[in-house]
Structure formats: C-alpha cells, structure tokens
Design an enzyme around this catalytic site. Structure first.
Site, PDB file in Angstrom:
ATOM      1  N   SER A  65       0.836  -1.213   0.000  1.00 53.47           N
ATOM      2  CA  SER A  65       0.000   0.000   0.000  1.00 53.47           C
ATOM      3  C   SER A  65       0.868   1.258   0.000  1.00 53.47           C
ATOM      4  O   SER A  65       2.024   1.232   0.430  1.00 53.47           O
ATOM      5  CB  SER A  65      -0.896   0.015   1.235  1.00 53.47           C
ATOM      6  OG  SER A  65      -1.640  -1.174   1.321  1.00 53.47           O
TER       7      SER A  65
HETATM    8  N1  SAH Z   1      -0.491  -5.320   4.107  1.00 47.55           N
HETATM    9  C1  SAH Z   1       0.332  -5.553   2.941  1.00 47.55           C
HETATM   10  C2  SAH Z   1      -0.339  -5.146   1.637  1.00 47.55           C
HETATM   11  C3  SAH Z   1      -1.448  -6.054   1.329  1.00 47.55           C
HETATM   12  S1  SAH Z   1      -1.986  -6.129  -0.346  1.00 47.55           S
HETATM   13  C4  SAH Z   1       1.682  -4.880   3.075  1.00 47.55           C
HETATM   14  O1  SAH Z   1       1.944  -4.237   4.104  1.00 47.55           O
HETATM   15  O2  SAH Z   1       2.498  -5.050   2.176  1.00 47.55           O
HETATM   16  C5  SAH Z   1      -3.335  -7.226  -0.086  1.00 47.55           C
HETATM   17  C6  SAH Z   1      -2.956  -8.666   0.123  1.00 47.55           C
HETATM   18  O3  SAH Z   1      -4.129  -9.366   0.476  1.00 47.55           O
HETATM   19  C7  SAH Z   1      -2.410  -9.345  -1.127  1.00 47.55           C
HETATM   20  O4  SAH Z   1      -1.130  -9.839  -0.845  1.00 47.55           O
HETATM   21  C8  SAH Z   1      -3.407 -10.479  -1.376  1.00 47.55           C
HETATM   22  O5  SAH Z   1      -2.807 -11.658  -1.872  1.00 47.55           O
HETATM   23  C9  SAH Z   1      -3.995 -10.686   0.011  1.00 47.55           C
HETATM   24  N2  SAH Z   1      -5.297 -11.368   0.083  1.00 47.55           N
HETATM   25  C10 SAH Z   1      -6.366 -11.274  -0.748  1.00 47.55           C
HETATM   26  N3  SAH Z   1      -7.369 -12.072  -0.327  1.00 47.55           N
HETATM   27  C11 SAH Z   1      -6.913 -12.686   0.803  1.00 47.55           C
HETATM   28  C12 SAH Z   1      -7.474 -13.639   1.710  1.00 47.55           C
HETATM   29  N4  SAH Z   1      -8.717 -14.135   1.557  1.00 47.55           N
HETATM   30  N5  SAH Z   1      -6.732 -14.042   2.760  1.00 47.55           N
HETATM   31  C13 SAH Z   1      -5.465 -13.560   2.951  1.00 47.55           C
HETATM   32  N6  SAH Z   1      -4.875 -12.672   2.131  1.00 47.55           N
HETATM   33  C14 SAH Z   1      -5.596 -12.238   1.065  1.00 47.55           C
END
Ligand code: SAH
Length: 228
Positions: A65
């Site tokens: 993000s």
């Molecule tokens: N918090 C992260 C950014 C997250 S981006 C950071 O600090 O870098 C969102 C993430 O959510 C992605 O990696 C995606 O693969 C994950 N995601 C999507 N659906 C999900 C689910 N059902 N369970 C766990 N992760 C999920």
C-alpha cells in the site's frame, strides 16, 4: 525524486512528508515508521521508489500500500502495547512489522492467501524488530484465525464485498476492525467497533485496495454476479 516539495531519498524524507501532510499524527506511529524501513519490503527492482508515496507492485498483481494509506490505518487503529492483532493480507509484511513495533510485547497474526507472497512476507518479517511476536500463516484470511482469537484489532488490507462474519466473531467486545468495503477497485474504509449489542460502523473515506478473495471475499462467482 520530489514529492509535495520534499525530496524522497530516505525513510526520514518519507516520514517528514507524512507528518507535514498530517498522515502521521502520533509519536508511536512516527517511531514505528522510523524503525521499519519501507525499502526492505519492496522488490529489488523498485528500491529507488521505496520512499515515494505510491503503492508498488510486489508480485502476483498485488501491491504494498501507499505509505499515506498505511499511516492512516495505523493512526485509526489506535494500537496499544500488549494488544493481540490480526491482519488479513500480509503482502510484503510491511504493515505487520509496523503494527508489531507499536503493539510489542503484544502479538501480530497475519494471513496471506498467495503462497509466493506468504514466502516473501515471511522472509521480510524475519529481519524486523520483534519478529518473534509476528506469526504469519498461509490461508484464506476471510475466515479469520479462530485459534488465536479474540483480537483487540483486526486490520484488513484488501477490499471486501462486506464484513466477513468470522471476523466480527473473532473481534473482542470494544475491539476495532478496519476494513475496506465496496467493489474490487474502490471501497470505503470502515472503522468497525464491536459493542455488546451490535456493531458501530464509521466511514473513514474512499480507498483503493486490491480485492479480498476467498470464502467471504470476491470469489470468481461473486465477482461475476456483481459485475457481469
Ligand atoms: N499489508 C500488505 C499489503 C497487502 S496487499 C503490506 O503491508 O504489504 C493485499 C494482500 O491481500 C495481497 O497480498 C493479497 O494476496 C492478500 N489477500 C487477498 N485475499 C486474501 C485472503 N482471503 N486471505 C489472505 N490474504 C488475502
């Protein structure tokens, strides 16, 4: 590289900008940003852009993000020392490390659905302060992580069609959940407070997160029904 008139060459430059723009408000969020360097969480090819206030690709079509979004969520989360925290969407592991820095000696549990990102986040987390108190799991975070519940805070870093019921169940009474709710491109960030007799929902503004997949997220079926 300039951003809003500030040279973005170091983590300190980034923090200066986030403070000046009012995204970082508290000492504890500032200290976490000082201790955890974003450069250590972006892919090598994007290292030069690590301190720019933009989301960056981390593989599998997912993103780390934008720093201002991370700061907004950290301030809204009002994390305190000793808290038990669940994050859905580990991505690069950046936000999990920042949260643990504030919550120490509390614990952060973080769930990532994509195997390759789970492995990347796991590696990144190993090198950050208090990494022993950060536990990463591969799986569908829309189901939460009942084993270590209830949580003081649940932070969802991907956009959901609605609040997954297991996440409400796993939140402590008087606990706070932050969750983007809406479509697969744009959502509203909601601050949810769990009360004895229901939930309070506060709209904190428009955001753009990658979609939550999984049982209570955007399955391909749900996605087709909503957008076809
Ligand atoms: N918090 C992260 C950014 C997250 S981006 C950071 O600090 O870098 C969102 C993430 O959510 C992605 O990696 C995606 O693969 C994950 N995601 C999507 N659906 C999900 C689910 N059902 N369970 C766990 N992760 C999920």
């Amino acid at each position: 590289m300039f951003y809003g008139g500030v040279k973005m060459r170091s983590n300190e430059d980034l923090i200066k900008y986030l403070k000046r723009e009012g995204f970082i408000k508290s000492k504890k969020v500032e200290e976490a940003f000082l201790a955890i360097d974003r450069k250590d969480f972006v892919p090598y090819a994007y290292r030069n852009e690590a301190y720019v206030d933009e989301p960056l690709p981390i593989g599998e079509g997912q993103t780390i993000s934008a720093p201002h979004m991370v700061a907004i969520m950290l301030e809204l989360a009002s994390i305190e020392e000793g808290m038990n925290i669940l994050e859905i969407g580990s991505g690069s592991g950046y936000n999990a490390c920042l949260m643990e820095y504030i919550a120490y000696p509390g614990t952060v549990y973080t769930v990532e659905r994509q195997r390759s990102l789970y492995l990347i986040a796991k590696g990144n987390i190993k090198n950050c302060p208090h990494s022993k108190n950060i536990n990463i799991f591969e799986g569908d975070g829309s189901l939460g992580l009942p084993e270590y519940s209830p949580y003081d805070r649940i932070i969802v870093t991907c956009g959901a069609p609605d609040i997954p019921p297991p996440l409400i169940e796993q939140l402590k009474v008087n606990g706070i959940m932050l969750i983007p709710i809406g479509g697969t491109y744009f959502q509203e960030l909601y601050l949810i407070k769990k009360r004895l007799n229901g939930i309070e929902k506060i709209d904190e503004g428009s955001v753009a997160f990658v979609p939550l997949r999984g049982k209570y997220g955007y399955s391909e079926k749900l996605y087709n029904e909503k957008f076809r």
